[in-house]
Design a protein around this motif. Structure first.
Motif, mmCIF file in Angstrom:
data_model
loop_
_atom_site.group_PDB
_atom_site.id
_atom_site.type_symbol
_atom_site.label_atom_id
_atom_site.label_comp_id
_atom_site.label_asym_id
_atom_site.label_seq_id
_atom_site.Cartn_x
_atom_site.Cartn_y
_atom_site.Cartn_z
ATOM 1 N N ASN A 390 0.439 -1.347 -0.177
ATOM 2 C CA ASN A 390 -0.538 -0.512 -0.182
ATOM 3 C C ASN A 390 0.701 1.072 -0.166
ATOM 4 O O ASN A 390 0.459 2.489 -0.941
ATOM 5 N N ASP A 391 2.082 1.256 0.826
ATOM 6 C CA ASP A 391 2.623 2.588 0.678
ATOM 7 C C ASP A 391 4.475 2.506 0.492
ATOM 8 O O ASP A 391 5.306 2.817 1.577
ATOM 9 N N ALA A 392 4.813 0.987 -0.117
ATOM 10 C CA ALA A 392 5.702 0.514 0.248
ATOM 11 C C ALA A 392 6.673 1.583 -0.089
ATOM 12 O O ALA A 392 6.866 2.380 -1.114
ATOM 13 N N VAL A 393 7.835 1.662 0.103
ATOM 14 C CA VAL A 393 9.440 2.137 0.583
ATOM 15 C C VAL A 393 10.602 1.712 -0.088
ATOM 16 O O VAL A 393 11.216 0.786 0.416
ATOM 17 N N SER A 394 11.447 2.293 0.144
ATOM 18 C CA SER A 394 12.768 1.995 -0.520
ATOM 19 C C SER A 394 13.671 1.539 0.908
ATOM 20 O O SER A 394 13.156 2.684 2.244
ATOM 21 N N ALA A 395 14.691 0.776 1.002
ATOM 22 C CA ALA A 395 15.609 0.226 2.160
ATOM 23 C C ALA A 395 15.905 1.325 2.240
ATOM 24 O O ALA A 395 15.990 1.434 4.147
ATOM 25 N N GLU A 396 16.680 2.839 1.719
ATOM 26 C CA GLU A 396 16.701 3.673 2.411
ATOM 27 C C GLU A 396 16.364 4.629 2.978
ATOM 28 O O GLU A 396 16.462 5.700 3.336
ATOM 29 N N ALA A 401 13.441 6.660 8.155
ATOM 30 C CA ALA A 401 13.308 6.890 9.086
ATOM 31 C C ALA A 401 12.641 6.126 10.200
ATOM 32 O O ALA A 401 12.582 5.698 11.341
ATOM 33 N N ILE A 402 13.442 4.204 10.309
ATOM 34 C CA ILE A 402 14.105 4.381 11.354
ATOM 35 C C ILE A 402 14.867 4.689 11.738
ATOM 36 O O ILE A 402 14.723 4.748 13.657
ATOM 37 N N ASP A 403 15.922 5.073 11.064
ATOM 38 C CA ASP A 403 16.069 6.253 12.606
ATOM 39 C C ASP A 403 15.951 7.325 13.393
ATOM 40 O O ASP A 403 16.356 7.658 14.500
ATOM 41 N N GLU A 404 14.807 7.822 12.704
ATOM 42 C CA GLU A 404 13.876 8.960 13.469
ATOM 43 C C GLU A 404 13.073 7.819 14.824
ATOM 44 O O GLU A 404 13.024 8.928 15.486
ATOM 45 N N LEU A 405 12.826 7.195 14.621
ATOM 46 C CA LEU A 405 11.836 6.250 15.175
ATOM 47 C C LEU A 405 12.451 6.028 16.483
ATOM 48 O O LEU A 405 11.949 5.834 17.659
ATOM 49 N N CYS A 406 13.542 5.284 15.944
ATOM 50 C CA CYS A 406 14.683 4.903 17.238
ATOM 51 C C CYS A 406 14.957 6.367 18.720
ATOM 52 O O CYS A 406 14.955 6.219 19.754
#
Length: 532
Positions: A390-396, A401-406
């Motif tokens: 539905n809203d897939a994005v690249s690993a980059e 986004a995971i940096d921001e999450l952490c």
């Protein structure tokens, strides 16, 4: 003339303080926080660790057990507590830890040597001022150039209110000959004030704030926190100025989330940083006024290391860390539709809103792995593979986004971090394994002690059934055998029989084992370790 610390020594000999692990004083936590702020420190596996005010070693022995190649030294003024700790060490048969009975005013820093991590939990506020100064001087002399020190202490303004209760309890019970009697009389005074203090007044508010803690807390805690000869809170900015006189500097709090005004009120954060700019000490002191802070766990480094410290998380450091978080959705399961969902991490009351499906899946991995850890790269791989279409994005993109999450999880206190993996498991399996370090602690535990430290250095209370079954839980015994062992213990009186009138010991034992395993899954003591 009696030594300055004579009264302190006598009190702790009369009523030893509970000796167990304090999660945020763990060297692993100190190293992680220092790294978050861009100051690498010594590797824990071979570190030298000093604890001032170590009691019976309940906070230090687990460190020595987790890291057999480290060197741990504990110092305490109470001979009774040091002797108890030495007995534990002897029963464990470990040689990388030593406990020393000593007065901080007389302790020779040169003879101790240099340490990578120095811990002083529950000491600073509870000793005379000259002992406080001696402690800071000793830390400066004994802390390695790249070392990190931890000091906990009571703070104003929060303790201004509590001092009303302390003063009243001391007035009524302070002259009693033993600490136990002082607590009884102090509680009586608090009960009197609860009934008679003017409604809406400051005394009534102070009593209400302290009532549960004083009336229901362990006697040793009440005696040493509210009725000790010395309890000298200070303002945070005063503490920072004191340590600076000894060549030390503020690094941060052992719980970084406590440093962030935005965790309490976004408007408070805007106003504080707008008015005070980058003066972190003033920002946090104003924050303490706003939230009525009563206690701090402060990390220190040598002054020269703190030059240029900006108190901003180093995202590069996050890349090499290991994260654990008990995140859960609010109001239903994860939906991979690109729409916002709220997530919480009990018991923390903070929440985060996430829309991107890949980030929801990273959160899902954290939840499935808790209380074990995952890395940033593991989150990226899992999120990329399971994010849906539905809203897939690249690993980059996911990586950013995971940096921001952490970063959010750490700053809001919703995640725990380490520089190395914490290998505990979220489910017990048919042949559950209790962390060997926990089993060793339990085997050496005196009958009156009720706590062990888990892999996160958090204190876990042990029940009678835990004392019975933990020694068996090395991966060779299945649940049926644990139930059988419990039935035997119920029959011969090693465990108390059911109180509900149900005489079916098998049913009771099965329920008791299930309850024990569930507690252990939530307590981070189940291990992936091989059979030992």
């Amino acid at each position: 003339m009696e030594p300055v610390n004579h009264e302190t020594r006598a009190r702790y000999d009369d009523l030893p303080y509970s000796s167990y692990a304090y999660q945020y004083s763990a060297p692993e936590q100190l190293a992680a926080v220092a790294s978050l702020f861009g100051l690498p420190s010594a590797g824990i596996a071979t570190a030298r660790v000093l604890e001032l005010g170590c009691g019976a070693g309940g906070n230090l022995v687990p460190v020595a057990l987790r890291h057999p190649a480290c060197k741990a030294v504990g110092v305490d003024i109470s001979r009774i507590q040091i002797d108890e700790g030495k007995g534990v060490i002897d029963r464990l048969g470990i040689g990388n830890i030593s406990l020393v009975e000593a007065d901080l005013l007389e302790l020779d820093a040169e003879s101790l040597g240099e340490f990578d991590y120095i811990i002083a939990h529950g000491v600073y506020s509870w000793v005379p001022r000259q002992v406080q100064e001696a402690m800071l001087a000793l830390i400066h002399r004994c802390l390695a150039p790249d070392g990190v020190a931890y000091i906990s202490y009571n703070t104003y303004p929060g303790w201004k209110t509590k001092e009303i209760v302390r003063d009243a309890m001391l007035m009524h019970g302070g002259a009693r000959p033993t600490a136990t009697e002082q607590v009884a009389y102090g509680r009586s005074m608090l009960g009197f004030l609860k009934q008679t203090a003017l409604a809406g007044g400051l005394t009534a508010a102070a009593v209400d704030e302290c009532m549960a803690q004083v009336m229901n807390g362990p006697i040793d805690y009440v005696a040493h926190e509210y009725l000790a000869p010395y309890n000298q809170p200070c303002y945070f900015h005063e503490f920072v100025r004191r340590v600076e006189k000894h060549g030390l500097a503020y690094l941060g709090e052992a719980q970084p989330s406590m440093m962030m005004p935005s965790n309490y009120n976004p408007e408070l954060s805007r106003q504080l940083y707008g008015a005070l700019g980058g003066d972190q000490v003033r920002v946090e002191q104003y924050l303490d006024f706003a939230v009525s802070r009563v206690f701090r766990q402060t990390l220190l480094v040598h002054a020269e290391r703190a030059a240029g410290l900006r108190w901003e998380l180093d995202r590069g450091a996050l890349h090499g860390m290991h994260f654990a978080s008990r995140l859960a959705t609010v109001g239903g399961p994860i939906v991979l539709d690109g729409q916002p969902q709220e997530f919480v991490a009990p018991p923390n009351t903070a929440n985060i809103s996430v829309a991107l499906s890949g980030i929801k899946q990273a959160i899902d991995l954290l939840a499935k792995t808790w209380p074990g850890t995952v890395t940033r790269d593991e989150m990226i791989r899992y999120a990329y593979q399971t994010q849906g279409g539905n809203d897939a994005v690249s690993a980059e993109v996911l990586g950013g986004a995971i940096d921001e999450l952490c970063e959010k999880l750490v700053l809001r206190g919703m995640a725990q971090v380490r520089l190395a993996a914490v290998a505990v498991v979220p489910a017990s399996g048919d042949r559950p394994v209790v962390d060997p370090v926990v089993r060793k602690q339990l085997a050496s535990l005196a009958p009156h002690r009720k706590h062990v430290a888990n892999a996160w250095h958090d204190s876990v209370e042990v029940m009678d059934i835990d004392r019975l079954l933990f020694p068996l839980m090395d991966g060779t015994v299945d649940r049926a055998e644990l139930i059988a062992a419990t039935v035997d213990a119920l029959r011969d009186g090693r465990l108390s029989p059911p109180v509900d009138g149900n005489n079916d010991l098998g049913t009771h034992a099965s329920a008791a084992v299930a309850d024990m395993l569930q507690r252990m899954e939530q307590s981070a003591v189940l291990s992936r370790s091989p059979v030992q």
